[in-house]
Design a protein around this motif. Structure first.
Motif, short mmCIF file in Angstrom:
data_model
loop_
_atom_site.label_atom_id
_atom_site.label_comp_id
_atom_site.label_asym_id
_atom_site.label_seq_id
_atom_site.Cartn_x
_atom_site.Cartn_y
_atom_site.Cartn_z
N ASP A 169 0.81 -1.22 0.00
CA ASP A 169 0.00 0.00 0.00
C ASP A 169 0.85 1.27 0.00
OD1 ASP A 169 -2.28 -1.53 0.02
OD2 ASP A 169 -2.60 -1.39 2.18
N VAL A 170 2.02 1.22 0.65
CA VAL A 170 2.85 2.43 0.75
C VAL A 170 3.96 2.45 -0.29
CG1 VAL A 170 2.38 2.64 3.21
CG2 VAL A 170 4.44 1.43 2.46
N ALA A 171 4.12 1.34 -1.03
CA ALA A 171 5.24 1.24 -1.98
C ALA A 171 4.97 1.96 -3.28
CB ALA A 171 5.56 -0.22 -2.25
N SER A 172 3.71 2.18 -3.59
CA SER A 172 3.37 2.82 -4.87
C SER A 172 4.01 4.19 -4.96
CB SER A 172 1.84 2.94 -4.99
OG SER A 172 1.50 3.56 -6.19
N GLY A 173 4.84 4.36 -5.96
CA GLY A 173 5.50 5.64 -6.17
C GLY A 173 6.72 5.86 -5.32
N ALA A 174 7.03 4.93 -4.38
CA ALA A 174 8.21 5.08 -3.53
C ALA A 174 9.46 4.69 -4.30
CB ALA A 174 8.08 4.20 -2.28
N PRO A 175 10.59 5.33 -4.01
CA PRO A 175 11.85 4.98 -4.69
C PRO A 175 12.27 3.55 -4.35
CG PRO A 175 12.27 6.45 -2.84
CD PRO A 175 10.78 6.41 -3.02
N GLU A 176 13.01 2.91 -5.23
CA GLU A 176 13.47 1.54 -5.02
C GLU A 176 14.98 1.46 -5.21
OE1 GLU A 176 11.30 -1.26 -7.35
OE2 GLU A 176 9.39 -0.85 -6.36
N PRO A 177 15.73 2.03 -4.29
CA PRO A 177 17.19 2.00 -4.42
C PRO A 177 17.77 0.67 -3.95
CG PRO A 177 16.59 3.10 -2.40
CD PRO A 177 15.30 2.73 -3.08
N LEU A 178 19.08 0.52 -4.09
CA LEU A 178 19.77 -0.61 -3.48
C LEU A 178 19.82 -0.39 -1.97
CD1 LEU A 178 22.75 -1.11 -5.98
CD2 LEU A 178 20.52 -2.25 -5.97
N LEU A 179 19.75 -1.49 -1.23
CA LEU A 179 19.72 -1.38 0.22
C LEU A 179 20.96 -0.67 0.76
CD1 LEU A 179 18.37 -2.07 2.93
CD2 LEU A 179 19.53 -4.29 2.85
N GLY A 180 22.09 -0.85 0.10
CA GLY A 180 23.32 -0.22 0.57
C GLY A 180 23.20 1.28 0.74
N ARG A 181 22.37 1.90 -0.06
CA ARG A 181 22.20 3.36 0.05
C ARG A 181 21.55 3.74 1.38
NH1 ARG A 181 17.71 6.93 -3.09
NH2 ARG A 181 18.13 8.90 -2.04
N ALA A 182 20.71 2.86 1.93
CA ALA A 182 19.98 3.17 3.15
C ALA A 182 20.69 2.67 4.41
CB ALA A 182 18.57 2.57 3.08
N LEU A 183 21.89 2.10 4.23
CA LEU A 183 22.64 1.59 5.38
C LEU A 183 23.86 2.46 5.65
CD1 LEU A 183 22.62 -2.26 4.67
CD2 LEU A 183 21.12 -0.99 6.21
N GLY A 235 23.42 -4.99 -2.28
CA GLY A 235 22.85 -5.01 -3.62
C GLY A 235 21.38 -5.39 -3.69
N LEU A 236 20.73 -5.60 -2.55
CA LEU A 236 19.31 -5.93 -2.54
C LEU A 236 18.49 -4.71 -2.97
CD1 LEU A 236 19.08 -7.91 0.83
CD2 LEU A 236 19.15 -8.87 -1.48
N ARG A 237 17.54 -4.93 -3.86
CA ARG A 237 16.66 -3.84 -4.30
C ARG A 237 15.44 -3.80 -3.38
NH1 ARG A 237 17.83 0.23 -7.68
NH2 ARG A 237 18.85 -1.28 -9.09
N VAL A 238 15.21 -2.64 -2.74
CA VAL A 238 14.12 -2.50 -1.77
C VAL A 238 13.34 -1.22 -2.03
CG1 VAL A 238 15.36 -3.78 0.02
CG2 VAL A 238 15.62 -1.30 -0.12
N CYS A 239 12.09 -1.21 -1.55
CA CYS A 239 11.31 0.02 -1.64
C CYS A 239 11.54 0.84 -0.38
CB CYS A 239 9.83 -0.28 -1.83
SG CYS A 239 9.01 -0.92 -0.35
N LEU A 240 11.62 2.16 -0.54
CA LEU A 240 11.87 3.05 0.60
C LEU A 240 10.83 4.16 0.63
CD1 LEU A 240 15.74 3.58 0.89
CD2 LEU A 240 14.22 2.25 2.35
N PRO A 241 9.68 3.89 1.25
CA PRO A 241 8.69 4.96 1.42
C PRO A 241 9.20 5.96 2.45
CG PRO A 241 7.99 3.00 2.59
CD PRO A 241 9.22 2.62 1.83
N SER A 242 8.45 7.02 2.67
CA SER A 242 8.85 8.03 3.64
C SER A 242 8.92 7.44 5.04
CB SER A 242 7.86 9.19 3.62
OG SER A 242 6.59 8.75 4.10
N LEU A 243 9.65 8.12 5.93
CA LEU A 243 9.73 7.65 7.31
C LEU A 243 8.36 7.61 7.97
CD1 LEU A 243 12.97 9.45 8.58
CD2 LEU A 243 12.71 7.09 7.81
N GLU A 244 7.51 8.57 7.62
CA GLU A 244 6.16 8.59 8.17
C GLU A 244 5.39 7.34 7.74
OE1 GLU A 244 2.11 11.40 8.12
OE2 GLU A 244 3.88 11.96 6.94
N ALA A 245 5.53 6.99 6.46
CA ALA A 245 4.85 5.79 5.96
C ALA A 245 5.43 4.53 6.61
CB ALA A 245 4.98 5.71 4.44
N GLN A 246 6.74 4.49 6.82
CA GLN A 246 7.37 3.35 7.48
C GLN A 246 6.83 3.16 8.89
OE1 GLN A 246 11.70 3.23 7.19
NE2 GLN A 246 11.65 4.35 5.23
N ASN A 247 6.75 4.26 9.62
CA ASN A 247 6.24 4.18 10.99
C ASN A 247 4.78 3.75 11.02
OD1 ASN A 247 8.68 4.97 12.17
ND2 ASN A 247 8.19 7.15 11.96
#
Length: 456
Positions: A212-226, A364-376
């Protein structure tokens, strides 16, 4: 020589608390009067390779999860035949023994013993030597400096006492335990299936929320978010109780299908210097570096960890960037089907028995990264939706443990004569009929079906 416990205690004063109060008409014999060690070696090394499982006894190695490497040749390894008693001499103290059902080869470090006559029903002998009371006997007869290096020699085993009920009672005990174990196995299978279904409900709801929250969210490599990935270390564990000030290493089983198990600890030497940066804290995100194909890359958030604990080299600690990814959302995201497919594909080139993930694989895992508000929002909603499911899962886990404990106690009481099952066994079906009757295919059952099956 056959003798009662009173005579035995005169020769070994500190021996055998488990043999008190056995039926008066049962006999006790030293193992050497009933069986002898045999040492026949394989000329071709082509017989079926067997191993000893602490939970299942002597089984084909192909059916067991064994991480040790296979030898180049098995010429000269020991042979055993059906009804032989096989003992892993280094693991006898931990139920590493059983009666063989198949002809095959075992390690040269194993002991193989054969009855001189059919004094003991092989199935009864298997129940007896693998029972809880008999573990005391195996432990005190195994010798060595460290518990994990204790060894059972032929002489020590052959001096051990064996209970010998009358032949008709042995048959009754075997029949009764076959029936009881079939019933318990059915209940355990039902509980396991219930737990799997409950876990699948949690995963399904997590997938829906993330979708539900992934629509339109960026999908970077996980390494970028670590921010970084840290790997543990594995010093040699030591025996004994864990002192308050002593460091302890977290074993692989601490990360168990999304749940953190704080008791999966092993003490390490007080001389080992642990880098302070490796110490674990509540809220850390852990991922298994190696495990079975289905479990490699499993994740859990640390909760209730003991101070001065650190992770083994088979576990990573993932440190998310706080501006891009929350720890709780990451623990949910990394267990979704989309990510699991990537993890299992990345580990596919590793060992079949213990596939491994590199830090590069994880980044190298491809993941969706919605906003922090959406994650919470996902985390809070999932917590509310799954609270009753988690409670049901915890209850099922406790009941599963109780079933295992009940089985241990039942077998112990029956094989030592504390419970007389002769009258009960008269009304039980034959063992083969019981086993067939109790086989249940749990794969197509609903949660309600399984919960009803589990009521025993």
């Amino acid at each position: 020589m056959i003798f009662r416990i009173e005579a035995y205690e005169r020769t070994r004063p500190a021996a055998l608390p488990w043999l008190h109060h056995i039926p008066e008409h049962w006999r006790i014999a030293r193992a050497k009067t009933v069986m002898s060690a045999i040492d026949v070696r394989s000329a071709s090394g082509e017989e079926e390779l067997l191993t000893v499982s602490s939970s299942r006894g002597v089984v084909p190695r192909s059916s067991a999860s064994v991480s040790m490497f296979k030898a180049e040749t098995y010429v000269g390894h020991k042979l055993c035949w059906p009804d032989d008693l096989v003992i892993n001499s280094l693991w006898a103290w931990s139920r590493g023994l059983g009666v063989a059902r198949d002809h095959g080869i075992v390690s040269t470090a194993y002991g193989v013993y054969r009855q001189r006559e059919q004094t003991l029903d092989p199935a009864y002998l298997d129940h007896l030597v693998r029972s809880e009371p008999f573990q005391w006997e195996l432990q005190v007869r195994s010798q060595g400096v460290w518990k994990s290096r204790l060894q059972m020699t032929d002489a020590r085993w052959l001096d051990a006492p064996l209970l010998i009920p009358p032949a008709d009672e042995q048959a009754v005990i075997v029949k009764y335990l076959a029936h009881a174990n079939a019933r318990i196995d059915k209940a355990i299978a039902a509980k396991r299936r219930l737990i799997a279904l409950l876990q699948e409900q949690v995963r399904s709801q997590a997938e829906t929320l993330i979708s539900d929250v992934a629509s339109g969210a960026p999908e970077p490599l996980l390494g970028r978010a670590l921010r970084r990935i840290e790997q543990g270390t594995s010093p040699s564990a030591v025996e004994g109780d864990l002192a308050d000030s002593q460091w302890a290493v977290l074993s692989l089983s601490a990360v168990n299908r999304g749940v953190f198990v704080p008791t999966a600890l092993k003490p390490v030497s007080t001389e080992f210097v642990v880098p302070p940066a490796l110490e674990l804290h509540d809220g850390d995100l852990l991922m298994t570096r190696s495990n079975t194909r289905e479990r490699v890359g499993d994740v859990a958030v640390v909760a209730g960890v003991r101070p001065r604990s650190f992770m083994s080299d088979l576990i990573y600690r993932l440190v998310p960037r706080s501006d891009l990814l929350t720890t709780d959302f990451a623990s949910i995201l990394l267990r979704t089907r989309r990510v699991r497919v990537q993890i299992e594909a990345a580990a596919r080139g590793s060992s079949d028995t213990m596939p491994k993930l590199s830090q590069g694989h994880i980044k190298g895992l491809r993941v969706c990264l919605p906003s922090l508000e959406a994650q919470n929002h996902v985390v809070a909603t999932l917590e509310a939706l799954t609270k009753p499911i988690r409670a049901a899962e915890d209850r099922a886990e406790r009941e599963l443990q109780l079933l295992r404990e009940f089985r241990k106690r039942l077998v112990a009481d029956v094989v030592t004569g504390q419970v007389d099952v002769r009258q009960i066994a008269k009304y039980l079906p034959d063992a083969e009929a019981t086993a067939v009757e109790q086989l249940v295919d749990c794969e197509d059952l609903s949660v309600e079906d399984v919960m009803e099956m589990g009521e025993v």
